[in-house]
Design a protein around this motif. Structure first.
Motif, PDB file in Angstrom:
ATOM      1  N   ALA A 205       0.833  -1.211   0.000  1.00 31.00           N
ATOM      2  CA  ALA A 205       0.000   0.000   0.000  1.00 31.00           C
ATOM      3  C   ALA A 205       0.864   1.256   0.000  1.00 31.00           C
ATOM      4  CB  ALA A 205      -0.932  -0.018   1.212  1.00 31.00           C
ATOM      5  N   GLU A 206       1.968   1.215   0.738  1.00 38.53           N
ATOM      6  CA  GLU A 206       2.857   2.376   0.775  1.00 38.53           C
ATOM      7  C   GLU A 206       3.526   2.587  -0.573  1.00 38.53           C
ATOM      8  OE1 GLU A 206       4.818   5.699   2.469  1.00 38.53           O
ATOM      9  OE2 GLU A 206       2.975   4.574   2.900  1.00 38.53           O
ATOM     10  N   ARG A 207       3.947   1.496  -1.215  1.00 42.47           N
ATOM     11  CA  ARG A 207       4.546   1.628  -2.552  1.00 42.47           C
ATOM     12  C   ARG A 207       3.535   2.188  -3.543  1.00 42.47           C
ATOM     13  NH1 ARG A 207       7.220  -3.285  -1.221  1.00 42.47           N
ATOM     14  NH2 ARG A 207       5.545  -4.489  -2.174  1.00 42.47           N
ATOM     15  N   LEU A 208       2.280   1.706  -3.440  1.00 42.05           N
ATOM     16  CA  LEU A 208       1.245   2.212  -4.338  1.00 42.05           C
ATOM     17  C   LEU A 208       0.994   3.689  -4.090  1.00 42.05           C
ATOM     18  CD1 LEU A 208      -0.925   1.669  -6.462  1.00 42.05           C
ATOM     19  CD2 LEU A 208      -2.468   0.981  -4.623  1.00 42.05           C
ATOM     20  N   ARG A 209       0.971   4.098  -2.814  1.00 40.06           N
ATOM     21  CA  ARG A 209       0.754   5.508  -2.506  1.00 40.06           C
ATOM     22  C   ARG A 209       1.876   6.375  -3.075  1.00 40.06           C
ATOM     23  NH1 ARG A 209       2.456   9.408   0.638  1.00 40.06           N
ATOM     24  NH2 ARG A 209       4.103   8.098   1.512  1.00 40.06           N
ATOM     25  N   ILE A 210       3.115   5.925  -2.908  1.00 43.43           N
ATOM     26  CA  ILE A 210       4.253   6.700  -3.418  1.00 43.43           C
ATOM     27  C   ILE A 210       4.225   6.750  -4.940  1.00 43.43           C
ATOM     28  CG2 ILE A 210       6.769   6.713  -3.581  1.00 43.43           C
ATOM     29  CD1 ILE A 210       6.803   5.523  -0.748  1.00 43.43           C
ATOM     30  N   ALA A 211       3.884   5.613  -5.564  1.00 41.68           N
ATOM     31  CA  ALA A 211       3.801   5.596  -7.026  1.00 41.68           C
ATOM     32  C   ALA A 211       2.733   6.564  -7.520  1.00 41.68           C
ATOM     33  CB  ALA A 211       3.499   4.178  -7.513  1.00 41.68           C
ATOM     34  N   ARG A 212       1.588   6.602  -6.802  1.00 39.77           N
ATOM     35  CA  ARG A 212       0.525   7.543  -7.187  1.00 39.77           C
ATOM     36  C   ARG A 212       0.988   8.986  -7.064  1.00 39.77           C
ATOM     37  NH1 ARG A 212      -3.662   4.460  -4.502  1.00 39.77           N
ATOM     38  NH2 ARG A 212      -3.190   5.710  -2.677  1.00 39.77           N
ATOM     39  N   GLU A 213       1.652   9.277  -5.935  1.00 36.06           N
ATOM     40  CA  GLU A 213       2.116  10.643  -5.724  1.00 36.06           C
ATOM     41  C   GLU A 213       3.107  11.057  -6.810  1.00 36.06           C
ATOM     42  OE1 GLU A 213       1.376  13.069  -3.418  1.00 36.06           O
ATOM     43  OE2 GLU A 213      -0.323  11.787  -2.934  1.00 36.06           O
ATOM     44  N   LEU A 214       4.078  10.178  -7.085  1.00 35.94           N
ATOM     45  CA  LEU A 214       5.074  10.507  -8.097  1.00 35.94           C
ATOM     46  C   LEU A 214       4.428  10.670  -9.468  1.00 35.94           C
ATOM     47  CD1 LEU A 214       8.044   8.196  -7.051  1.00 35.94           C
ATOM     48  CD2 LEU A 214       7.895  10.678  -6.822  1.00 35.94           C
ATOM     49  N   ALA A 370      -6.665   5.316 -13.418  1.00 39.73           N
ATOM     50  CA  ALA A 370      -6.617   4.266 -12.392  1.00 39.73           C
ATOM     51  C   ALA A 370      -6.178   4.839 -11.058  1.00 39.73           C
ATOM     52  CB  ALA A 370      -5.664   3.147 -12.831  1.00 39.73           C
ATOM     53  N   GLY A 371      -5.199   5.758 -11.067  1.00 39.53           N
ATOM     54  CA  GLY A 371      -4.753   6.381  -9.834  1.00 39.53           C
ATOM     55  C   GLY A 371      -5.853   7.204  -9.186  1.00 39.53           C
ATOM     56  N   MET A 372      -6.631   7.926 -10.001  1.00 39.86           N
ATOM     57  CA  MET A 372      -7.746   8.701  -9.440  1.00 39.86           C
ATOM     58  C   MET A 372      -8.761   7.782  -8.787  1.00 39.86           C
ATOM     59  SD  MET A 372      -8.539  11.881 -12.037  1.00 39.86           S
ATOM     60  CE  MET A 372      -8.777  10.928 -13.537  1.00 39.86           C
TER      61      MET A 372
END
Length: 408
Positions: A205-214, A370-372
Motif C-alpha cells: 500500500a505504501e509503494r502504491l501511494r508513493i507511485a501515485r504521488e510521483l 486508475a490512480g484517481m
C-alpha cells in the motif's frame, strides 16, 4: 539404484520421512542442529533412574550390560528426534518394548517414548506418534496378559486390567499434551504468517501511494514543461521574448516538481517522519489554474470547497490536477471548467472540457485514471470519467467528508 536421488539429496529410502538417513553433504548442518546437550542429560537421567528403579523391583531381572545398551539406544535415538521424528518414534517404542520383554524393571525408559511421541506430533507426524504408542501399549498388554509365562523373569504373574487402564490413561494424557502443543505451535505459525502478510500489505500500500504521488506530480509538471518547451522551440527565432516566458514557466514548473518529488522521497529515507511541507490541498487550486494557463489552458473554477480532512483534501487536489493534466495532454480544447459542490456527507468534483480528443500520443503511462479511482476508493468515494453527450470529456468524483477510519 545407487544413482537415484529424491528432493533433499538423500537416497530413495529417504522418501519415508524427508531427507536421506545418511547423506554426507547434510551431516555437518544436521549435526549443528542436533540436541546434543538435552539428549545427553536425558540419557543420564534414564540410566541413573533405572538403576534406582531396579532396587524396588526385586522380582524383575537385574540390570546388566544388555539392559544398559537398550537404555542407551532408547535415549540416544532422541538425538535425531527433530530430523527423523518417525524413525525415532518407532525406534524408541520398539527398544522400550524389547527392554520390558527382557524382564527388566519399570523405570524412566518409558519417558523416551513420551518425548519421541511429543516430537513427532509437534512435527506433524501424528499417525507415526499414535502408531508407535499404540505398538508399545499393545505389545505391553500382550506381554503382561499372555506372554509373561514364557518370558523372564521366572515366576512372573499376570497383570490386571485395572493396571492396563491406568497405563492407557497415561498414554492418552501424553498424546493429548502432544496434540495441544502441536495446535499451539500451528497457531503461532499462523499468527506469524498473518503478521508477515499484513506487513507485506502495508508495504504494498505504501509503494502504491508513493507511485501515485510521483505519477501525479510528474505527469502534471512534465506535461506543462512539454507544452512550454514546444512553444519555446517554435518561437525561439520569431519571438524571443515569448520563448523566454516559456522557459521561465519551464523553470518554475520543474522547480515545483523537484520540491514535491523531494518531499515524497524524504518519506522513504525517514519512515514515519513528518513531512517538511504540508501536503497540497484544494487551497492550491489557484496555482493549478496558473500552471494550466502557462500551458495554454484556461480554467474556470465554480464553487468553493469546505474544510476537508487532510487525506480527502490531498485526494481532491490530485484528482483535479490529473483531470487538468489529461485535458492539456489529450484534448483539443483550450478551456476547462472545475465545479465544486458539497453537502453534509460528500464533496462532489466535476471537471469538463469541450474536446475533441487530439488522438495524439501524449507519452503517458495510462495510469492516471486508475490512480484517481484508487484515491477515491481508498476514502470510500467513487470516480466516473467518460465522454459527454454533447462532446468533450467529463470527470466526476464523489469523496465522503468523513473517511473510513473516522467512521470506525
Amino acid at each position: 539404484m545407487g544413482e537415484q536421488r529424491v528432493r533433499g539429496g538423500g537416497p530413495p529410502w529417504g522418501r519415508w520421512h524427508g531427507p536421506g538417513w545418511w547423506n554426507p553433504a547434510e551431516e555437518p548442518a544436521a549435526a549443528a542442529r542436533r540436541p546434543w546437550l538435552s539428549t545427553a542429560a536425558f540419557t543420564a537421567f534414564v540410566v541413573i533412574g533405572s538403576h534406582f528403579a531396579a532396587r524396588d523391583h526385586g522380582r524383575r531381572e537385574p540390570l546388566d550390560g544388555y539392559a544398559v545398551a537398550l537404555l542407551l539406544v532408547a535415549s540416544g535415538l532422541l538425538l535425531w528426534r527433530k530430523r527423523h521424528p518417525v524413525f525415532v518414534a518407532y525406534g524408541t517404542a520398539a527398544t522400550t518394548l524389547a527392554y520390558f520383554a527382557a524382564g527388566y524393571p519399570y523405570g524412566p525408559v518409558f519417558l523416551a517414548v513420551a518425548v519421541s511421541c511429543f516430537s513427532a506430533v509437534v512435527a506433524g507426524h501424528r499417525r507415526a506418534a499414535w502408531g508407535s504408542v499404540g505398538l508399545l501399549f499393545a505389545g505391553h498388554a500382550l506381554i503382561v496378559l499372555w506372554l509373561y509365562r514364557w518370558l523372564p523373569p521366572p515366576g512372573d504373574t499376570s497383570s490386571s486390567w485395572g493396571q492396563q487402564l491406568v497405563i492407557a490413561t497415561w498414554v492418552v494424557a501424553v498424546l493429548a499434551v502432544s496434540e495441544l502443543a502441536r495446535v499451539r505451535r500451528e497457531q503461532w505459525a499462523k499468527e506469524r504468517a498473518e503478521r508477515a502478510q499484513a506487513a507485506r500489505r502495508r508495504a504494498d500500500a505504501e509503494r502504491l501511494r508513493i507511485a501515485r504521488e510521483l505519477h501525479d506530480v510528474l505527469a502534471h509538471s512534465i506535461s506543462v514543461i512539454n507544452v512550454q518547451a514546444g512553444v519555446g522551440l517554435a518561437l525561439l527565432d520569431t519571438d524571443p521574448e515569448q520563448a523566454r516566458t516559456a522557459l521561465t514557466t519551464i523553470k518554475a514548473a520543474s522547480k515545483e516538481a523537484l520540491g514535491e518529488v523531494r518531499q515524497v522521497l524524504d518519506t522513504l529515507r525517514t519512515p514515519g517522519a513528518a513531512p517538511r511541507a504540508p501536503a497540497p490541498g484544494l487551497d492550491r487550486l489557484p496555482e493549478l489554474v496558473e500552471q494550466a494557463a502557462s500551458a495554454g489552458l484556461t480554467v474556470e473554477i465554480d464553487g468553493q470547497a469546505p474544510r476537508l480532512p487532510p487525506g480527502t483534501d490531498l485526494a481532491a487536489f490530485r484528482i483535479v490536477q490529473e483531470a487538468l493534466t489529461n485535458v492539456v495532454r489529450h484534448s483539443g480544447s483550450r478551456h476547462a471548467r472545475v465545479r465544486l459542490d458539497h453537502d453534509r456527507d460528500a464533496l462532489r468534483l466535476r471537471v469538463d472540457d469541450d474536446g475533441p480528443a487530439t488522438g495524439a500520443d501524449a507519452g503517458g503511462s495510462g495510469n492516471g485514471l486508475a490512480g484517481m479511482r484508487e484515491r477515491a476508493a481508498a476514502l470510500g468515494g467513487s470516480i466516473d470519467a467518460g465522454p459527454r453527450p454533447d462532446g468533450g470529456w467529463r470527470v466526476r468524483a464523489v469523496l465522503p467528508l468523513t473517511t473510513k477510519e473516522e467512521n470506525r
